[in-house]
Enzyme design. Structure first.
Site, short mmCIF file in Angstrom:
data_model
loop_
_atom_site.label_atom_id
_atom_site.label_comp_id
_atom_site.label_asym_id
_atom_site.label_seq_id
_atom_site.Cartn_x
_atom_site.Cartn_y
_atom_site.Cartn_z
N ASP A 128 43.04 47.33 39.17
CA ASP A 128 41.99 46.50 39.74
C ASP A 128 41.57 45.51 38.65
OD1 ASP A 128 39.74 45.77 41.48
OD2 ASP A 128 38.53 46.84 40.01
N ALA A 137 37.72 43.40 38.25
CA ALA A 137 36.33 43.56 37.80
C ALA A 137 35.93 45.04 37.73
CB ALA A 137 35.38 42.81 38.73
N LYS A 180 35.99 40.35 50.06
CA LYS A 180 34.58 39.94 50.06
C LYS A 180 34.06 39.57 51.44
CE LYS A 180 34.58 40.97 45.86
NZ LYS A 180 34.28 42.40 45.62
N ASP A 202 37.98 51.17 39.59
CA ASP A 202 36.63 51.65 39.24
C ASP A 202 35.76 51.91 40.46
OD1 ASP A 202 36.55 48.72 39.64
OD2 ASP A 202 34.44 48.94 39.11
#
Length: 264
Positions: free
Chosen positions: A8, A10, A49, A183
């Site tokens: 991933d 960010a 998003k 994360d």
């Protein structure tokens, strides 16, 4: 043998704490008169998003605030407006927050040295990723393949479509020879849906939800408690492995390769 690692972005390799999208979401919704908590935002972090905006608009508190302000529930045009505001804000903040996390280059160089391919999936759009990818490349991190949901007809996480595209591009037939590291819980779900090995990272993660400064200001016991809280969340969704920091991935790869050697 492990043939590829899919990271991933960010919260995993850049932007400790995955701060840029949180700030951008808050700004976009505040422009519409809606207050969001970090928890509201982070519970679906990692999704495409557009999908993420939709999830936030479905939250009970958000619907309540919206109805109080506008005397109706949000519609698709409202979603489009917020998404456009979010995009504009995020494109600005990405330039500020795209900084490699500690250990990323060391890990990346290890993978290159041992011929392990590197790809990435993300909840960001191609336009967002251009900023992130170019900045990371300046700092020495340049994955072999960068995939967004736009490359797979909008099928973002937790769909396995991005990972399946990577497998085709890398000509890897066995998903067990691939590691997906991220994360967020949706990173793990994406990997599980593709049948690959999954690794959750703790420090700097969206699940931890702290900046580097905030984490460093905690005393040792508080840091341990925070880490354990995140580990329990990854374990609750059956991540194959949970690691504190990114260079710990090397031990996972060596363990898996040794296990595979024994089986053969």
């Amino acid at each position: 043998m492990i043939e590829a690692v899919i990271f991933d972005w960010a919260g995993t390799t850049v932007d400790y704490g995955s701060l840029a999208p949180v700030i951008a979401f808050k700004k976009a919704f505040k422009n519409a008169g809606i207050e969001l908590s970090d928890e509201d935002i982070r519970q679906d972090m990692g999704m495409a998003k557009w999908d993420h905006v939709g999830r936030i608009l479905e939250l009970e508190d958000v619907k309540k605030q919206w109805e109080q302000k506008y005397s109706e529930l949000p519609n698709n045009n409202d979603r489009k407006k917020i998404y456009a505001d979010f995009q504009q804000s995020l494109l600005h903040y990405l330039k500020e927050y795209t900084e490699l996390k500690s250990g990323v280059l060391k890990t990346f160089n290890y993978l290159k040295e041992y011929g392990i391919k590197v790809a990435t999936t993300t909840g960001y759009t191609a336009e967002m990723m251009k900023i992130v990818k170019d900045k990371a490349a300046e700092d020495g991190y340049a994955p072999d393949l960068v995939v967004t949901s736009e490359d797979v007809n909008g099928l973002g996480r937790p769909s396995p479509a991005m990972i399946q595209l990577i497998m085709r591009e890398f000509n890897i037939s066995d998903p067990r020879n691939i590691i997906k590291i991220g994360d967020t819980l949706v990173d793990i779900e994406e990997g599980q849906n593709a049948g690959v090995k999954t690794v959750g990272i703790v420090e700097g993660s969206s699940l931890l939800g702290l900046s580097q400064v905030e984490f460093d200001e905690l005393d040792n016991e508080e840091q341990i408690a925070k880490r354990n809280e995140v580990k329990r969340k990854f374990e609750a969704v059956n991540a194959d492995f949970v690691i504190d920091s990114i260079f710990d991935l090397v031990q996972i790869i060596e363990y898996l390769n040794e296990s595979m050697d024994k089986k053969w």
